[in-house]
Design an enzyme around this catalytic site. Structure first.
Site, PDB file in Angstrom:
ATOM      1  N   HIS A 126      32.610 108.039 131.328  1.00  0.00           N
ATOM      2  CA  HIS A 126      31.790 108.562 132.466  1.00  0.00           C
ATOM      3  C   HIS A 126      32.501 109.730 131.650  1.00  0.00           C
ATOM      4  O   HIS A 126      32.130 111.591 133.196  1.00  0.00           O
ATOM      5  CB  HIS A 126      32.142 108.218 133.729  1.00  0.00           C
ATOM      6  CG  HIS A 126      31.697 108.592 134.930  1.00  0.00           C
ATOM      7  ND1 HIS A 126      32.789 109.634 136.037  1.00  0.00           N
ATOM      8  CD2 HIS A 126      30.746 108.509 135.607  1.00  0.00           C
ATOM      9  CE1 HIS A 126      31.561 109.989 137.081  1.00  0.00           C
ATOM     10  NE2 HIS A 126      30.891 109.338 136.972  1.00  0.00           N
TER      11      HIS A 126
ATOM     12  N   LYS B 186      31.210 113.625 130.895  1.00  0.00           N
ATOM     13  CA  LYS B 186      30.098 114.827 129.781  1.00  0.00           C
ATOM     14  C   LYS B 186      30.919 115.742 129.516  1.00  0.00           C
ATOM     15  O   LYS B 186      31.013 117.152 130.218  1.00  0.00           O
ATOM     16  CB  LYS B 186      29.510 114.766 131.129  1.00  0.00           C
ATOM     17  CG  LYS B 186      29.035 114.353 132.248  1.00  0.00           C
ATOM     18  CD  LYS B 186      29.085 113.492 133.522  1.00  0.00           C
ATOM     19  CE  LYS B 186      29.228 112.879 134.595  1.00  0.00           C
ATOM     20  NZ  LYS B 186      30.040 112.241 135.185  1.00  0.00           N
TER      21      LYS B 186
ATOM     22  N   ASP C 118      29.295 124.316 117.904  1.00  0.00           N
ATOM     23  CA  ASP C 118      29.918 124.856 117.196  1.00  0.00           C
ATOM     24  C   ASP C 118      31.357 124.933 117.113  1.00  0.00           C
ATOM     25  O   ASP C 118      32.129 125.972 116.219  1.00  0.00           O
ATOM     26  CB  ASP C 118      29.652 126.369 116.450  1.00  0.00           C
ATOM     27  CG  ASP C 118      27.845 126.398 116.508  1.00  0.00           C
ATOM     28  OD1 ASP C 118      27.295 125.124 116.064  1.00  0.00           O
ATOM     29  OD2 ASP C 118      27.274 127.460 116.591  1.00  0.00           O
TER      30      ASP C 118
ATOM     31  N   HIS D 267      27.529 116.039 144.247  1.00  0.00           N
ATOM     32  CA  HIS D 267      28.360 114.847 143.952  1.00  0.00           C
ATOM     33  C   HIS D 267      29.116 115.633 142.792  1.00  0.00           C
ATOM     34  O   HIS D 267      29.866 115.258 142.343  1.00  0.00           O
ATOM     35  CB  HIS D 267      27.500 115.223 142.909  1.00  0.00           C
ATOM     36  CG  HIS D 267      27.539 114.121 141.610  1.00  0.00           C
ATOM     37  ND1 HIS D 267      27.526 113.930 139.826  1.00  0.00           N
ATOM     38  CD2 HIS D 267      27.716 112.141 141.660  1.00  0.00           C
ATOM     39  CE1 HIS D 267      27.731 112.765 139.559  1.00  0.00           C
ATOM     40  NE2 HIS D 267      27.709 111.811 140.646  1.00  0.00           N
TER      41      HIS D 267
ATOM     42  N   LYS E 245      32.937 116.684 141.812  1.00  0.00           N
ATOM     43  CA  LYS E 245      34.194 116.708 141.963  1.00  0.00           C
ATOM     44  C   LYS E 245      35.438 117.445 141.235  1.00  0.00           C
ATOM     45  O   LYS E 245      35.365 118.278 140.388  1.00  0.00           O
ATOM     46  CB  LYS E 245      34.483 114.846 140.682  1.00  0.00           C
ATOM     47  CG  LYS E 245      33.331 114.410 140.627  1.00  0.00           C
ATOM     48  CD  LYS E 245      32.185 114.728 139.644  1.00  0.00           C
ATOM     49  CE  LYS E 245      31.746 113.669 139.041  1.00  0.00           C
ATOM     50  NZ  LYS E 245      30.607 113.009 139.901  1.00  0.00           N
TER      51      LYS E 245
ATOM     52  N   ASP F 137      47.424 123.333 147.059  1.00  0.00           N
ATOM     53  CA  ASP F 137      46.926 124.852 147.624  1.00  0.00           C
ATOM     54  C   ASP F 137      47.099 125.933 147.258  1.00  0.00           C
ATOM     55  O   ASP F 137      45.915 125.408 147.225  1.00  0.00           O
ATOM     56  CB  ASP F 137      49.610 124.510 147.499  1.00  0.00           C
ATOM     57  CG  ASP F 137      50.004 123.662 147.693  1.00  0.00           C
ATOM     58  OD1 ASP F 137      49.794 123.361 149.128  1.00  0.00           O
ATOM     59  OD2 ASP F 137      51.228 122.968 147.279  1.00  0.00           O
TER      60      ASP F 137
END
Length: 400
Positions: A146, A148, A153, A318, A320, A325
């Site tokens: 999962h 990405k 370079d 979508h 995440k 704090d």
């Protein structure tokens, strides 16, 4: 033995096989995964909450690559936007730039043989990750890469929640606008991101690459202290448990799928009893069957404990993220669900800079302003069909 008994025996045998395959496969996977995380490093970051802005920047940097392009995505679609992506990679490979593309076998199942052949004919090195592996066929069929990540370079990295497809640039009527968080990274952690890519590449590709200074040149120190942490086989649960346990004032969680493990929901409830302010941001609409219904039982618990829950209404959420704090935030590829906790290969970036946390808090606050509060009475309204779907979702929540 009559036919009904034979059928029952076969069903029981299949259930036992699934259970043993899943349990033993996960145990084996956990034993093979070595803990990998950076020390506290320093870099500079751009945050992209919109796909159009991200991919305009990303495609520009791909076109400017001079040495190598290394890319790992969970999902690459078969649509016009994905074709633009492929065209750039093919053009760079023809220029002599080393291009490697690794995609998840299940997430990118729409990448067909003709497209792969075109990529390879142009010089792009292509591979699928997470293929079926004996002896734990069921377990290996459920594990997803999962992550990405992209490295250009050895100097520029990308990491976050966006994949490649038309929905990610707001061209899906149901899910637009698509809200996500993706990072552009420069600084000390880019070589680590490069090495992490090759760990996954070497596991599934035909060649075995040794990472040297050609691929991972040392990068100058940036300004933002952070740590990159790849996880798989249950290690993410330990990380999240530690973050929740050590919160002093507040916990904010943004996730498209709120399906925590028993250990994490209990720790969140204990945090609420310690008077920690807990805020959860989830989508109002859903992109997968049953994931919303699977979250309801946990959201009820959190609402009863005094947490605030917001449903994002300006498109599909979508993103995440976790903010603890005023001093720590997490942006990465992992959802707050059992699949990311136990089955997926993920990678997250943890920030330890109050100024960056404030900067990101403004982004998340804007999303809360585009959300509506979810009330306990909303979830408790009688609904036969919702109750049925909740029951089904609860039974299979580990795999959602």
């Amino acid at each position: 033995m009559n036919l009904p008994l034979i059928v029952i025996a076969l069903i029981l045998l299949i259930i036992v096989w699934f259970y043993l395959d899943l349990t033993l496969g996960r145990k084996k996977h956990r034993s093979l995964f070595s803990k990998r995380e950076t020390p506290i490093l320093h870099g500079d970051f751009d945050i992209f909450p919109h796909g159009k802005g991200l991919f305009a920047d990303y495609f520009h940097e791909l076109k400017m690559a001079a040495s190598h392009i290394h890319i790992l995505f969970y999902i690459v679609r078969d649509d016009e936007f994905s074709q633009q992506f492929f065209d750039i990679l093919k053009a760079k490979a023809k220029e002599g730039v080393e291009v490697r593309l690794l995609v998840d076998r299940v997430g990118s199942y729409k990448v067909r043989k003709p497209a792969i052949k075109e990529l390879r004919n142009a010089g792009v090195q292509f591979a699928f990750s997470n293929r079926l592996r004996p002896p734990f066929l069921f377990y290996s069929s459920q594990v997803r890469n999962h992550r990405k990540i992209s490295i250009i370079d050895g100097k520029i990295g990308y990491l976050g929640g966006f994949n490649v497809g038309k929905e990610y640039i707001d061209q899906d009527p149901k899910l637009s606008p698509w809200r996500d968080y993706h990072l552009k990274i420069t600084g000390e952690s880019v070589p680590f991101l490069q090495r992490e890519f090759f760990i996954d590449w070497n596991e599934y590709a035909s060649d075995n690459v040794v990472v040297d200074s050609r691929y991972a040149p040392r990068q100058p120190k940036g300004t933002v202290p952070h740590q990159l942490v790849p996880t798989e086989a249950g290690r993410l649960e330990d990380k999240y448990f530690y973050l929740i346990q050590n919160a002093k004032k507040s916990i904010t969680i943004g996730t498209p799928y709120f399906i925590p493990s028993k250990k994490l929901i209990h720790e969140l409830l204990r945090a609420a009893k310690r008077n920690i302010k807990i805020t959860i941001v989830v989508p109002y609409i859903t992109d997968h069957m049953l994931v919303q219904e699977a979250s309801y039982r946990y959201l009820r618990m959190m609402l009863k404990a005094g947490a605030q829950v917001f449903q994002y209404k300006n498109g599909f959420y979508h993103a995440k993220s976790i903010i603890i704090d005023d001093h720590l935030c997490d942006i990465g590829t992992a959802n707050f669900d059992k699949r990311s906790l136990f089955l997926n290969k993920e990678i997250n970036c943890y920030f330890f800079d109050p100024a960056f946390v404030d900067r990101f808090r403004d982004v998340l606050h804007a999303d809360i302003l585009d959300s509506k509060p979810l009330k306990l009475e909303d979830l408790n309204k009688p609904s036969f069909f919702r109750s049925v779907k909740e029951g089904i979702a609860g039974a299979i929540s580990f795999f959602l």
